[in-house]
Write a protein that holds these residues in place. Sequence first.
Motif, PDB file in Angstrom:
ATOM      1  N   TYR A 175      -3.387  15.844  -1.449  1.00 33.44           N
ATOM      2  CA  TYR A 175      -3.201  14.508  -0.871  1.00 33.44           C
ATOM      3  C   TYR A 175      -4.477  14.102  -0.141  1.00 33.44           C
ATOM      4  O   TYR A 175      -4.893  14.786   0.798  1.00 33.44           O
ATOM      5  CB  TYR A 175      -2.051  14.504   0.135  1.00 33.44           C
ATOM      6  CG  TYR A 175      -0.704  14.868  -0.448  1.00 33.44           C
ATOM      7  CD1 TYR A 175       0.174  13.888  -0.885  1.00 33.44           C
ATOM      8  CD2 TYR A 175      -0.301  16.200  -0.531  1.00 33.44           C
ATOM      9  CE1 TYR A 175       1.420  14.224  -1.394  1.00 33.44           C
ATOM     10  CE2 TYR A 175       0.938  16.548  -1.047  1.00 33.44           C
ATOM     11  CZ  TYR A 175       1.794  15.553  -1.480  1.00 33.44           C
ATOM     12  OH  TYR A 175       3.023  15.883  -1.981  1.00 33.44           O
ATOM     13  N   ASP A 176      -5.078  12.998  -0.580  1.00 29.08           N
ATOM     14  CA  ASP A 176      -6.311  12.539   0.065  1.00 29.08           C
ATOM     15  C   ASP A 176      -5.973  11.411   1.038  1.00 29.08           C
ATOM     16  O   ASP A 176      -5.667  10.299   0.612  1.00 29.08           O
ATOM     17  CB  ASP A 176      -7.301  12.056  -1.010  1.00 29.08           C
ATOM     18  CG  ASP A 176      -8.640  11.646  -0.407  1.00 29.08           C
ATOM     19  OD1 ASP A 176      -8.863  11.912   0.789  1.00 29.08           O
ATOM     20  OD2 ASP A 176      -9.455  11.054  -1.137  1.00 29.08           O
ATOM     21  N   GLU A 177      -6.017  11.706   2.318  1.00 30.02           N
ATOM     22  CA  GLU A 177      -5.725  10.723   3.377  1.00 30.02           C
ATOM     23  C   GLU A 177      -4.453   9.916   3.061  1.00 30.02           C
ATOM     24  O   GLU A 177      -4.511   8.691   2.937  1.00 30.02           O
ATOM     25  CB  GLU A 177      -6.905   9.758   3.552  1.00 30.02           C
ATOM     26  CG  GLU A 177      -8.209  10.406   3.928  1.00 30.02           C
ATOM     27  CD  GLU A 177      -8.288  10.815   5.396  1.00 30.02           C
ATOM     28  OE1 GLU A 177      -7.269  10.678   6.091  1.00 30.02           O
ATOM     29  OE2 GLU A 177      -9.348  11.300   5.802  1.00 30.02           O
ATOM     30  N   PRO A 178      -3.319  10.577   2.936  1.00 29.65           N
ATOM     31  CA  PRO A 178      -2.118   9.851   2.496  1.00 29.65           C
ATOM     32  C   PRO A 178      -1.590   8.854   3.521  1.00 29.65           C
ATOM     33  O   PRO A 178      -0.841   7.943   3.165  1.00 29.65           O
ATOM     34  CB  PRO A 178      -1.091  10.968   2.266  1.00 29.65           C
ATOM     35  CG  PRO A 178      -1.549  12.091   3.126  1.00 29.65           C
ATOM     36  CD  PRO A 178      -3.038  12.005   3.186  1.00 29.65           C
ATOM     37  N   PHE A 179      -1.964   9.020   4.796  1.00 25.40           N
ATOM     38  CA  PHE A 179      -1.355   8.165   5.828  1.00 25.40           C
ATOM     39  C   PHE A 179      -2.243   7.006   6.263  1.00 25.40           C
ATOM     40  O   PHE A 179      -1.822   6.146   7.034  1.00 25.40           O
ATOM     41  CB  PHE A 179      -1.013   9.002   7.071  1.00 25.40           C
ATOM     42  CG  PHE A 179      -0.294  10.272   6.740  1.00 25.40           C
ATOM     43  CD1 PHE A 179       0.921  10.237   6.059  1.00 25.40           C
ATOM     44  CD2 PHE A 179      -0.831  11.513   7.067  1.00 25.40           C
ATOM     45  CE1 PHE A 179       1.580  11.414   5.736  1.00 25.40           C
ATOM     46  CE2 PHE A 179      -0.175  12.683   6.739  1.00 25.40           C
ATOM     47  CZ  PHE A 179       1.027  12.636   6.075  1.00 25.40           C
ATOM     48  N   THR A 180      -3.484   6.985   5.768  1.00 29.02           N
ATOM     49  CA  THR A 180      -4.424   5.967   6.240  1.00 29.02           C
ATOM     50  C   THR A 180      -3.947   4.559   5.896  1.00 29.02           C
ATOM     51  O   THR A 180      -3.555   4.274   4.765  1.00 29.02           O
ATOM     52  CB  THR A 180      -5.819   6.204   5.599  1.00 29.02           C
ATOM     53  OG1 THR A 180      -6.227   7.508   5.944  1.00 29.02           O
ATOM     54  CG2 THR A 180      -6.835   5.193   6.099  1.00 29.02           C
ATOM     55  N   GLY A 181      -3.960   3.686   6.895  1.00 31.03           N
ATOM     56  CA  GLY A 181      -3.639   2.279   6.687  1.00 31.03           C
ATOM     57  C   GLY A 181      -2.169   1.999   6.437  1.00 31.03           C
ATOM     58  O   GLY A 181      -1.828   0.933   5.917  1.00 31.03           O
ATOM     59  N   GLN A 182      -1.297   2.935   6.763  1.00 28.89           N
ATOM     60  CA  GLN A 182       0.141   2.723   6.519  1.00 28.89           C
ATOM     61  C   GLN A 182       0.841   2.231   7.787  1.00 28.89           C
ATOM     62  O   GLN A 182       0.490   2.639   8.892  1.00 28.89           O
ATOM     63  CB  GLN A 182       0.787   4.042   6.081  1.00 28.89           C
ATOM     64  CG  GLN A 182       0.207   4.605   4.803  1.00 28.89           C
ATOM     65  CD  GLN A 182       0.449   3.693   3.636  1.00 28.89           C
ATOM     66  OE1 GLN A 182       1.575   3.344   3.323  1.00 28.89           O
ATOM     67  NE2 GLN A 182      -0.621   3.249   2.999  1.00 28.89           N
ATOM     68  N   GLY A 186       0.821  -1.218   0.000  1.00 26.04           N
ATOM     69  CA  GLY A 186       0.000   0.000   0.000  1.00 26.04           C
ATOM     70  C   GLY A 186       0.853   1.265   0.000  1.00 26.04           C
ATOM     71  O   GLY A 186       0.580   2.209  -0.736  1.00 26.04           O
ATOM     72  N   GLY A 187       1.907   1.252   0.820  1.00 27.37           N
ATOM     73  CA  GLY A 187       2.778   2.428   0.899  1.00 27.37           C
ATOM     74  C   GLY A 187       3.513   2.671  -0.402  1.00 27.37           C
ATOM     75  O   GLY A 187       3.642   3.816  -0.861  1.00 27.37           O
ATOM     76  N   MET A 188       4.000   1.571  -1.019  1.00 26.45           N
ATOM     77  CA  MET A 188       4.717   1.722  -2.295  1.00 26.45           C
ATOM     78  C   MET A 188       3.774   2.249  -3.373  1.00 26.45           C
ATOM     79  O   MET A 188       4.148   3.097  -4.188  1.00 26.45           O
ATOM     80  CB  MET A 188       5.308   0.379  -2.729  1.00 26.45           C
ATOM     81  CG  MET A 188       6.524  -0.047  -1.905  1.00 26.45           C
ATOM     82  SD  MET A 188       6.918  -1.778  -2.214  1.00 26.45           S
ATOM     83  CE  MET A 188       7.816  -1.668  -3.754  1.00 26.45           C
TER      84      MET A 188
END
Lengths: 257, 273
Positions: free
Chosen positions: B171-178, B150-152
Amino acid sequence: MEWLARLGRSGLSFSARLGRANLLMLGMLRGLPQLIRRPRLLLEQLLSVGVLTVLIIAVSGVFVGMVLGLQGYYILSRFGAEATLGVMVAASLVRELGPVVTALLFAGRAGSALSAEIGLMKATEQLSGLEMMAVNPEHRVLTPRLVAGILSMPLLAAMFSMLGVYGGWFVGVGLLGVDEGTYWAQMQSQIDWYEDVVNGVIKSVVFGVVCTWIAIFQGYDCVPTSEGVSRATTRTVVHSSLAVLGLDFVLTALMFN
Amino acid sequence: MSQAPTADEALVRIRGLKFYRGSRAIFDGVDIDIPRGSVTAIMGPSGTGKTTLLKLIGGQLRPDAGTIEVDGQDVHALSTRDLYRLRMRMGMLFQSGALLTDLSVFENVAYPLREHTRLGASMIRKLVLMKLEAVGLRGAWNLMPSELSGGMARRVALARAIALDPMMIMYDEPFTGQDPISMGVLVQLIRRLNDAARITSVVVSHDVAETAEIADLIYVISNGRVIESGAPQALRDTGGEWTRQFMGGLPDGPVPFHYPAEDLEMDLFEGHA
């Protein structure tokens, strides 16, 4: 009065969907000049929409032709008219079964795949992503698929009819002993180029437009969830099949009076 | 609280924005200024319309009232051609990455270059490799999106978003689920790209700590309105009760822990639950 309100809501919803479908068609047609400049986009879709549908069309065509040969022989032989088996098989296929069964199979195989692919592109924000990259998804993604569907359908129907004729030949001539020369000669003399073949091609072009349009619209207009995509693919097959059968009656009535 | 930027300083200027879904007001008179060259965060609880705001800025949705100007142009008064021209100067990183799944990493990043420029294959190759290098994934150029974590995937999407050297990135929720490492990488990348390429960044998020770490300015949205704005530290120190609960991640406060319900005793003995 509640049923009247529900009826009104359904009518409004249907009209809105019809309007959106028409706007989508206009949007896709506006993408034609871009497609002419970039034919590679069309070739890619001809492969997935057309070429990958060939196998199911070919196999179905052979079997339908074989069944026609078998049923036709048993009925015609009662009247001593088995010599006209070739005409019966060819006329049935070229006029009706070729375009109609091909369209039904196309809706089940290529149409549902189109809806699922476009629906998933919507659900995974790929279409929004294209828009934000200043690429019009209607032109870039949908127009090539529409044109590929319209071009593929008559070719697939022609292949279906041709293989069906050979299926009928195999059963009639090969297994049941109808004279080969009579089979082909009767067909050649009785099947009219315009009346039978061209009308059959016109039907398959119309079915190509309708089936591909329905498939693309259902995918593009679906609720972007897994359930929404699943419903869209189901609706594609159901709506396409009903549209093909209904239109077939109308076209047949108009063409063959 | 920080002062609103002047017209020249603000790349995005939102005035009196109203947007409804059915009868529900998502935005009810929102004013926002996003200064050039800054990292501006739009924060708020889930369902407050943060992603909707990005789609409104990008012209994918039309407001019911109000105006949105990007670089002096009223986004919703533009013709389709001009809107697309403006979008070529805006990048957007979607929550899912939105990579084209039938194209490799290289082809995904090359996609906007092939669509909008007439650069030769050799130049496109160099540019793509440079963009991938910027996000640390040059070595992954030949992978397919299904082979990425997901991060890649988000970093590849970021490389694609900067392919045309845009003036701003959303950026739309760039950190979610990382995971923490991917999150740290993304946090640093957003700040570094913003400063190195002098891009204006708009980050929509509800990950308070990560966003506050890189944001110059934060707008907090709730119930369709901007309830507070300012520098991260200022909001923590002097923000209202609601903002402090949100920024501090406190379980109870103006936003109650309990969903409205009948009295517990009544519910236990006589309720319908």
